[in-house]
Design a protein around this motif. Structure first.
Motif, PDB file in Angstrom:
ATOM      1  N   ALA A   1       0.844  -1.167  -0.042  1.00  6.30           N
ATOM      2  CA  ALA A   1       0.092  -0.182  -0.016  1.00  6.30           C
ATOM      3  C   ALA A   1       0.764   1.349   0.188  1.00  6.30           C
ATOM      4  N   GLU A   2       1.983   1.178   0.587  1.00 10.42           N
ATOM      5  CA  GLU A   2       2.796   2.350   0.889  1.00 10.42           C
ATOM      6  C   GLU A   2       3.349   2.764  -0.535  1.00 10.42           C
ATOM      7  N   GLY A   3       3.764   1.517  -1.143  1.00  9.14           N
ATOM      8  CA  GLY A   3       4.384   1.577  -2.668  1.00  9.14           C
ATOM      9  C   GLY A   3       3.363   2.070  -3.542  1.00  9.14           C
TER      10      GLY A   3
ATOM     11  N   VAL B   1      -4.939  -2.101  -1.562  1.00 11.44           N
ATOM     12  CA  VAL B   1      -4.038  -2.866  -2.505  1.00 11.44           C
ATOM     13  C   VAL B   1      -5.117  -3.646  -3.444  1.00 11.44           C
ATOM     14  N   ALA B   2      -6.094  -4.158  -2.785  1.00 11.57           N
ATOM     15  CA  ALA B   2      -7.204  -4.896  -3.710  1.00 11.57           C
ATOM     16  C   ALA B   2      -7.940  -4.116  -4.515  1.00 11.57           C
ATOM     17  N   SER B   3      -8.340  -2.885  -4.091  1.00 11.68           N
ATOM     18  CA  SER B   3      -9.376  -2.238  -5.117  1.00 11.68           C
ATOM     19  C   SER B   3      -8.819  -0.877  -5.680  1.00 11.68           C
ATOM     20  N   ARG B   4      -7.674  -0.540  -5.267  1.00 16.19           N
ATOM     21  CA  ARG B   4      -6.769   0.586  -5.934  1.00 16.19           C
ATOM     22  C   ARG B   4      -7.617   1.843  -5.507  1.00 16.19           C
TER      23      ARG B   4
ATOM     24  N   ARG C   1     -10.354   1.852  12.028  1.00 21.70           N
ATOM     25  CA  ARG C   1      -9.996   0.364  11.724  1.00 21.70           C
ATOM     26  C   ARG C   1      -8.508   0.193  11.587  1.00 21.70           C
ATOM     27  N   LYS C   2      -8.377  -1.249  11.778  1.00 19.16           N
ATOM     28  CA  LYS C   2      -6.816  -1.668  11.680  1.00 19.16           C
ATOM     29  C   LYS C   2      -5.985  -1.120  10.493  1.00 19.16           C
ATOM     30  N   LEU C   3      -4.753  -0.819  10.656  1.00 26.46           N
ATOM     31  CA  LEU C   3      -3.958  -0.427   9.551  1.00 26.46           C
ATOM     32  C   LEU C   3      -3.948  -1.312   8.343  1.00 26.46           C
ATOM     33  N   SER C   4      -3.751  -2.527   8.907  1.00 29.62           N
ATOM     34  CA  SER C   4      -3.550  -3.580   7.892  1.00 29.62           C
ATOM     35  C   SER C   4      -4.661  -3.951   6.994  1.00 29.62           C
ATOM     36  N   ALA C   5      -6.032  -3.548   7.571  1.00 28.38           N
ATOM     37  CA  ALA C   5      -7.474  -3.695   6.865  1.00 28.38           C
ATOM     38  C   ALA C   5      -7.174  -2.520   5.846  1.00 28.38           C
ATOM     39  N   ILE C   6      -6.989  -1.512   6.204  1.00 33.24           N
ATOM     40  CA  ILE C   6      -6.982  -0.254   5.354  1.00 33.24           C
ATOM     41  C   ILE C   6      -5.932  -0.579   4.309  1.00 33.24           C
ATOM     42  N   ALA C   7      -4.789  -0.848   4.597  1.00 35.29           N
ATOM     43  CA  ALA C   7      -3.778  -1.225   3.533  1.00 35.29           C
ATOM     44  C   ALA C   7      -4.358  -2.447   2.511  1.00 35.29           C
ATOM     45  N   GLY C   8      -4.998  -3.431   3.217  1.00 37.53           N
ATOM     46  CA  GLY C   8      -5.558  -4.503   2.372  1.00 37.53           C
ATOM     47  C   GLY C   8      -6.454  -4.062   1.256  1.00 37.53           C
ATOM     48  N   GLU C   9      -7.467  -3.228   1.675  1.00 41.39           N
ATOM     49  CA  GLU C   9      -8.484  -2.711   0.804  1.00 41.39           C
ATOM     50  C   GLU C   9      -7.857  -1.963  -0.219  1.00 41.39           C
TER      51      GLU C   9
END
Length: 238
Positions: free
Chosen positions: A190-192, A228-231, A218-226
């Motif tokens: 997500a940072e990238g 990455v998945a949805s752009r 919400r958890k940082l990992s959840a925000i990052a995961g979304e």
């Protein structure tokens, strides 16, 4: 057939050594480790016809995540339903609980006769497992015969339980480490994305994710995961 009474101390030590290596190398997953444990129990303790592991979690109640067959699963489930039985006693306070004749055992006036009548279980041996501060467990050995578990069977079960506790702790630690690594990987991805899209530094991209996490609660990992998945990018400063 090898019986508990004619297994020497050296034989037991050798077999436990093999078991310890198997538990360390077979799996890094808690569920797989438990499945290995119940299979090993029926082999290590000849009198054991079926085996199960009952876990009691501070959050999540009492479950049987691994069992060798329907008798063990049904026996454990019936104890939870009736709120009585040897594995519950092992969970709550006794290191070892055994019964040579379940049909006549007065400690469990409902469960004992039911398991003897419906599933023809004659005797049982339960050993408490210590896993972590949030989880207790019991290794439950079922036999279709009365008076099946002698003193050597108790020693074998206690020795196995000690190895199981270590294996579970290792598997849980490995599982937690894997989750942490996966979370860190997603956050890095997500940072990238933020760095590429907005020309941010790594520190600025991470700060933007932290801010989005805080605003959304919400958890940082959840925000990052979304992300990455949805752009679909959160609002970030330029």
């Amino acid at each position: 057939m090898v019986t508990s009474s004619n297994v020497s101390s050296q034989d037991l030590a050798d077999r436990l050594g093999v078991i310890a290596r198997e538990l360390r190398t077979q799996s890094e997953d808690v569920a797989d480790t438990l499945e290995s444990v119940v299979a090993i129990a029926t082999d290590l303790v000849p009198a054991c016809d079926e085996a199960g592991v009952t876990l009691m979690r501070r959050k999540g109640g009492i479950t049987t995540p691994a069992a060798t067959g329907e008798v063990a699963r049904a026996g454990d489930a019936l104890q939870v339903e009736l709120n009585e039985g040897p594995c519950l006693d092992a969970l709550w306070g006794q290191e070892v609980v055994s019964s040579s004749n379940l049909a006549a055992d007065l400690r469990w006036p409902q469960w004992g006769p039911r398991i003897a009548r419906d599933f023809e279980v004659g005797s049982m041996l339960c050993v408490r497992l210590f896993t972590d501060e949030d989880t207790l467990g019991a290794l439950n050995l079922y036999s279709l015969r009365e008076d099946a578990f002698d003193e050597m069977a108790r020693i074998e079960a206690l020795a196995l339980a000690a190895h199981v506790a270590v294996a579970l702790a290792a598997a849980q630690e490995i599982g937690q480490l894997r989750v942490a690594i996966e979370s860190r990987t997603v956050i890095g991805q997500a940072e990238g994305i933020l760095m590429e899209r907005f020309g941010l530094s790594a520190g600025q991209a991470f700060a933007a994710l932290v801010r989005a996490s805080s605003v959304a609660n919400r958890k940082l990992s959840a925000i990052a995961g979304e992300l990455v998945a949805s752009r679909q990018l959160p609002t970030v400063p330029r």
